[in-house]
Design a protein around this motif. Structure first.
Motif, PDB file in Angstrom:
ATOM      1  N   THR A 150       1.106  -1.403  -0.010  1.00  0.00           N
ATOM      2  CA  THR A 150      -0.073   0.235   0.111  1.00  0.00           C
ATOM      3  C   THR A 150       0.917   1.411  -0.338  1.00  0.00           C
ATOM      4  OG1 THR A 150      -1.754  -0.872   0.835  1.00  0.00           O
ATOM      5  CG2 THR A 150      -1.942   1.221   0.901  1.00  0.00           C
ATOM      6  N   LEU A 151       0.659   2.880  -0.808  1.00  0.00           N
ATOM      7  CA  LEU A 151       0.971   3.635  -0.717  1.00  0.00           C
ATOM      8  C   LEU A 151       0.285   4.468  -0.420  1.00  0.00           C
ATOM      9  CD1 LEU A 151       3.207   3.266  -4.111  1.00  0.00           C
ATOM     10  CD2 LEU A 151       3.638   2.371  -1.753  1.00  0.00           C
ATOM     11  N   VAL A 152       0.928   5.568   0.372  1.00  0.00           N
ATOM     12  CA  VAL A 152      -0.213   6.560   0.385  1.00  0.00           C
ATOM     13  C   VAL A 152       0.572   7.661   0.017  1.00  0.00           C
ATOM     14  CG1 VAL A 152      -0.453   8.701   2.251  1.00  0.00           C
ATOM     15  CG2 VAL A 152      -0.718   6.228   2.552  1.00  0.00           C
ATOM     16  N   LEU A 153      -0.345   8.498  -0.658  1.00  0.00           N
ATOM     17  CA  LEU A 153       0.694   9.999  -1.395  1.00  0.00           C
ATOM     18  C   LEU A 153       0.826  11.406  -1.430  1.00  0.00           C
ATOM     19  CD1 LEU A 153       0.180   6.769  -4.054  1.00  0.00           C
ATOM     20  CD2 LEU A 153       1.742   8.138  -5.090  1.00  0.00           C
ATOM     21  N   GLY A 154       1.990  12.021  -1.857  1.00  0.00           N
ATOM     22  CA  GLY A 154       1.894  13.272  -1.461  1.00  0.00           C
ATOM     23  C   GLY A 154       2.598  14.623  -2.227  1.00  0.00           C
ATOM     24  N   GLY A 155       2.373  15.358  -2.739  1.00  0.00           N
ATOM     25  CA  GLY A 155       3.636  15.965  -3.411  1.00  0.00           C
ATOM     26  C   GLY A 155       3.334  17.294  -4.043  1.00  0.00           C
TER      27      GLY A 155
ATOM     28  N   ASP B 213      -0.962   0.869 -11.857  1.00  0.00           N
ATOM     29  CA  ASP B 213      -0.509  -0.539 -13.384  1.00  0.00           C
ATOM     30  C   ASP B 213       0.419  -1.793 -12.118  1.00  0.00           C
ATOM     31  OD1 ASP B 213      -1.527   0.815 -14.790  1.00  0.00           O
ATOM     32  OD2 ASP B 213       0.011   1.457 -15.563  1.00  0.00           O
ATOM     33  N   LEU B 214       1.075  -1.587 -11.061  1.00  0.00           N
ATOM     34  CA  LEU B 214       2.058  -2.557 -10.734  1.00  0.00           C
ATOM     35  C   LEU B 214       1.012  -3.029  -9.524  1.00  0.00           C
ATOM     36  CD1 LEU B 214       5.847  -0.623 -10.704  1.00  0.00           C
ATOM     37  CD2 LEU B 214       5.107  -2.517 -11.776  1.00  0.00           C
ATOM     38  N   GLY B 215       0.273  -2.715  -9.139  1.00  0.00           N
ATOM     39  CA  GLY B 215      -1.217  -3.879  -8.579  1.00  0.00           C
ATOM     40  C   GLY B 215      -0.856  -3.371  -7.286  1.00  0.00           C
ATOM     41  N   TYR B 216       0.041  -1.742  -6.796  1.00  0.00           N
ATOM     42  CA  TYR B 216      -0.924  -1.183  -5.645  1.00  0.00           C
ATOM     43  C   TYR B 216      -1.888  -0.569  -4.305  1.00  0.00           C
ATOM     44  CZ  TYR B 216       4.436  -1.435  -5.098  1.00  0.00           C
ATOM     45  OH  TYR B 216       5.823  -1.908  -5.140  1.00  0.00           O
ATOM     46  N   ASP B 217      -2.117  -1.075  -2.942  1.00  0.00           N
ATOM     47  CA  ASP B 217      -3.387  -0.354  -3.232  1.00  0.00           C
ATOM     48  C   ASP B 217      -2.591   1.366  -3.251  1.00  0.00           C
ATOM     49  OD1 ASP B 217      -4.978  -2.769  -3.059  1.00  0.00           O
ATOM     50  OD2 ASP B 217      -4.350  -3.220  -1.314  1.00  0.00           O
ATOM     51  N   LEU B 218      -3.913   2.094  -3.059  1.00  0.00           N
ATOM     52  CA  LEU B 218      -3.186   3.526  -2.978  1.00  0.00           C
ATOM     53  C   LEU B 218      -4.688   4.554  -2.392  1.00  0.00           C
ATOM     54  CD1 LEU B 218      -2.700   4.079  -7.246  1.00  0.00           C
ATOM     55  CD2 LEU B 218      -0.933   3.635  -5.183  1.00  0.00           C
ATOM     56  N   VAL B 219      -3.616   5.075  -1.240  1.00  0.00           N
ATOM     57  CA  VAL B 219      -4.555   6.239  -0.723  1.00  0.00           C
ATOM     58  C   VAL B 219      -3.497   7.551  -1.043  1.00  0.00           C
ATOM     59  CG1 VAL B 219      -4.520   7.166   1.390  1.00  0.00           C
ATOM     60  CG2 VAL B 219      -4.414   4.760   1.157  1.00  0.00           C
ATOM     61  N   PHE B 220      -4.361   8.461  -1.146  1.00  0.00           N
ATOM     62  CA  PHE B 220      -3.990   9.857  -1.609  1.00  0.00           C
ATOM     63  C   PHE B 220      -4.383  11.107  -0.172  1.00  0.00           C
ATOM     64  CE2 PHE B 220      -4.535   7.575  -5.488  1.00  0.00           C
ATOM     65  CZ  PHE B 220      -3.858   7.946  -6.230  1.00  0.00           C
ATOM     66  N   ALA B 221      -3.217  11.316   0.607  1.00  0.00           N
ATOM     67  CA  ALA B 221      -3.084  13.001   0.971  1.00  0.00           C
ATOM     68  C   ALA B 221      -3.577  14.101   0.551  1.00  0.00           C
ATOM     69  CB  ALA B 221      -2.047  12.138   1.992  1.00  0.00           C
ATOM     70  N   GLU B 222      -4.864  14.103   0.370  1.00  0.00           N
ATOM     71  CA  GLU B 222      -5.175  15.702  -0.615  1.00  0.00           C
ATOM     72  C   GLU B 222      -4.380  16.376   0.190  1.00  0.00           C
ATOM     73  OE1 GLU B 222      -7.239  19.437  -1.525  1.00  0.00           O
ATOM     74  OE2 GLU B 222      -7.608  18.993   0.239  1.00  0.00           O
ATOM     75  N   ASP B 223      -4.392  16.761   1.326  1.00  0.00           N
ATOM     76  CA  ASP B 223      -3.243  18.367   2.140  1.00  0.00           C
ATOM     77  C   ASP B 223      -2.498  18.488   2.302  1.00  0.00           C
ATOM     78  OD1 ASP B 223      -4.234  15.938   3.635  1.00  0.00           O
ATOM     79  OD2 ASP B 223      -4.233  16.879   5.058  1.00  0.00           O
ATOM     80  N   THR B 224      -1.730  16.685   1.587  1.00  0.00           N
ATOM     81  CA  THR B 224      -0.146  17.528   1.053  1.00  0.00           C
ATOM     82  C   THR B 224       0.280  17.506   0.139  1.00  0.00           C
ATOM     83  OG1 THR B 224       0.235  14.805   0.115  1.00  0.00           O
ATOM     84  CG2 THR B 224      -0.181  15.413   3.597  1.00  0.00           C
ATOM     85  N   MET B 225      -1.152  17.550  -1.291  1.00  0.00           N
ATOM     86  CA  MET B 225      -0.740  18.445  -3.019  1.00  0.00           C
ATOM     87  C   MET B 225      -0.795  19.601  -2.855  1.00  0.00           C
ATOM     88  SD  MET B 225      -2.127  14.892  -4.437  1.00  0.00           S
ATOM     89  CE  MET B 225      -2.019  13.140  -3.279  1.00  0.00           C
ATOM     90  N   ALA B 226      -0.141  19.940  -3.647  1.00  0.00           N
ATOM     91  CA  ALA B 226      -0.586  21.509  -4.642  1.00  0.00           C
ATOM     92  C   ALA B 226      -0.208  21.317  -6.342  1.00  0.00           C
ATOM     93  CB  ALA B 226       0.145  22.112  -3.885  1.00  0.00           C
TER      94      ALA B 226
END
Length: 173
Positions: free
Chosen positions: A109-114, A130-143
């Protein structure tokens, strides 16, 4: 946005993309780069306390003798135990060995931001899906460069790839 799943710290990594001085300082929306960075730092601290991996990705321009000023990670962001990845494309997987390094650690599992939401983060997310990871997006860590670009990723694309939530909603089992 939805509630984040409860995460297993041994199988989860935080991937923060392009949190470099020269990128954080750009005019960004819907929040300043410094605001996204502050939320990312707090989330990274949460991951470290839980014993989960923090991966910091930065870009280098290919085929140049010297990188522009501010091309390193924001000072103090990288800590002992973190993984630093240097990319030369939009996404963090192409030609970096990142997938292999994550799989060696049992990460699923990956949590993404940036920054930028619709460029480095989204490109990395699509490859990860595409590589099969489960994804979580931390919206407030992005712009992004515009609020419309950020919103398109967060409201249209990311929900098709995983869970979109705020960093403060992310918890570990």
């Amino acid at each position: 946005m939805t509630a984040a799943p409860v995460l297993d710290p041994q199988r989860t990594a935080l991937l923060l993309v392009d949190l470099m001085d020269r990128i954080v300082a750009l005019p960004l929306e819907p929040r300043a780069g410094t605001a996204a960075l502050a939320a990312a730092k707090e989330l990274a601290a949460t991951f470290r306390r839980a014993g989960a991996l923090v991966v910091l990705v930065r870009v280098e321009r290919p085929a140049v003798a010297e990188q522009p000023p501010g091309s390193g990670l924001v000072p103090g962001l990288l800590r002992d135990g973190d993984l630093e990845v240097v990319k030369r494309t939009l996404g963090a997987f192409q030609g970096t060995g990142l997938d292999e390094r994550l799989r060696e650690r049992g990460v699923t599992t990956l949590v993404l931001g940036g920054i930028a939401t619709n460029l480095g983060v989204e490109s990395t997310a699509r490859a990860a899906a595409d590589l099969g990871y489960d994804l979580v997006f931390a919206e407030d860590t992005m712009a992004a460069f515009t609020a419309a670009e950020h919103e398109a990723s967060v409201r249209l694309d990311f929900p098709r790839l995983g869970t979109v939530t705020r960093s403060t909603n992310i918890t570990f089992a």
